[in-house]
Write a protein that holds these residues in place. Structure first.
Motif, mmCIF file in Angstrom:
data_model
loop_
_atom_site.group_PDB
_atom_site.id
_atom_site.type_symbol
_atom_site.label_atom_id
_atom_site.label_comp_id
_atom_site.label_asym_id
_atom_site.label_seq_id
_atom_site.Cartn_x
_atom_site.Cartn_y
_atom_site.Cartn_z
ATOM 1 N N ARG A 263 0.887 -1.205 0.137
ATOM 2 C CA ARG A 263 -0.243 0.090 0.080
ATOM 3 C C ARG A 263 0.793 1.323 0.075
ATOM 4 N N GLU A 264 0.415 2.302 0.644
ATOM 5 C CA GLU A 264 1.253 3.580 0.490
ATOM 6 C C GLU A 264 2.163 3.623 1.757
ATOM 7 N N GLY A 265 2.983 4.510 1.668
ATOM 8 C CA GLY A 265 4.014 4.984 2.882
ATOM 9 C C GLY A 265 3.335 6.218 3.240
ATOM 10 N N LEU A 266 3.574 6.705 4.541
ATOM 11 C CA LEU A 266 3.290 7.739 5.039
ATOM 12 C C LEU A 266 4.472 8.404 6.016
ATOM 13 N N MET A 267 4.458 9.771 5.824
ATOM 14 C CA MET A 267 5.509 10.159 6.574
ATOM 15 C C MET A 267 5.139 11.527 7.162
ATOM 16 N N VAL A 268 5.719 11.986 8.365
ATOM 17 C CA VAL A 268 5.128 13.230 9.158
ATOM 18 C C VAL A 268 6.512 13.934 9.148
ATOM 19 N N LEU A 269 6.633 15.013 8.723
ATOM 20 C CA LEU A 269 7.906 15.689 8.570
ATOM 21 C C LEU A 269 7.519 17.209 8.869
ATOM 22 N N GLU A 270 8.575 17.727 9.842
ATOM 23 C CA GLU A 270 8.942 19.016 10.112
ATOM 24 C C GLU A 270 9.893 19.568 9.223
ATOM 25 N N ILE A 271 9.619 20.521 8.355
ATOM 26 C CA ILE A 271 10.528 21.078 7.222
ATOM 27 C C ILE A 271 10.649 22.654 7.618
ATOM 28 N N SER A 272 11.898 23.087 7.256
ATOM 29 C CA SER A 272 12.279 24.421 7.513
ATOM 30 C C SER A 272 13.258 24.886 6.459
ATOM 31 N N GLY A 273 13.322 26.136 6.045
ATOM 32 C CA GLY A 273 14.438 26.846 5.132
ATOM 33 C C GLY A 273 13.840 28.118 4.564
ATOM 34 N N PRO A 274 14.335 28.567 3.394
ATOM 35 C CA PRO A 274 14.218 29.712 2.866
ATOM 36 C C PRO A 274 12.913 29.362 2.227
ATOM 37 N N LYS A 275 12.074 30.738 2.046
ATOM 38 C CA LYS A 275 10.793 30.443 1.414
ATOM 39 C C LYS A 275 10.795 29.930 0.034
ATOM 40 N N LYS A 276 11.705 30.574 -0.899
ATOM 41 C CA LYS A 276 12.026 30.164 -2.094
ATOM 42 C C LYS A 276 12.317 28.581 -2.347
#
Ligand code: SF4
Ligand code: SF4
Length: 142
Positions: A42-55
């Protein structure tokens, strides 16, 4: 700077590809994997906190989308439909914050919304879809 908490869903066809690691390598984004699950066949699922420059955030999210990853913001609210819940307990092993737990003695499955981070993991496992989600309105690729 931009910082987001996201749920990534990987269709079965791409769960074996090294997609997420390119966020830091190619887009200068920092990420923290809060939870990751692969469901065989089936599918995979990931919960991610992500940060960085807007662009770079926009580019990185566009890259994920182009790879077939479904990106949604972490939900604002999770509710349990108590009439639908059959008290099977399957969700308690999946919940990373113990918002879903088994009450000692009665073996009832308890849901504490105050502990819920709205990661959405319980939605994947519940056999009767008793856990309900309400997503934030903001667009991911805005
Ligand atoms: S959405 Fe809330 S209740 Fe469901 S697994 Fe995540 S933290 Fe636990
Ligand atoms: S998996 Fe669904 S039906 Fe089973 S206890 Fe959790 S919410 Fe209830």
């Amino acid at each position: 700077m931009d910082k987001r908490m996201l749920v990534l869903r990987f269709p079965n066809s791409i769960t074996d590809k090294p997609i997420v690691c390119r966020l830091s390598r190619d887009f200068s984004l920092d990420f923290n994997i809060l939870k990751a699950e692969i469901f065989p066949g089936r599918e995979g699922l990931m919960v991610l906190e992500i940060s960085g420059p807007k662009k770079e955030m926009s580019k990185g999210l566009a890259y994920l989308k182009a790879q077939g990853v479904v990106v949604t913001p972490v939900a604002r609210e999770i509710r349990r439909n108590d009439e639908t819940c059959i008290q099977c307990g399957a969700c308690t092993g999946m919940c990373p914050t113990q918002a879903l737990s088994i009450e000692p003695g009665t073996f009832r499955v308890l849901f504490d919304p105050r502990k819920c981070t709205a990661c959405g993991m319980c939605l994947m496992i519940c056999p009767v879809r008793a856990m309900e989600i309400r997503f934030a309105k903001e667009k991911i690729l805005a």
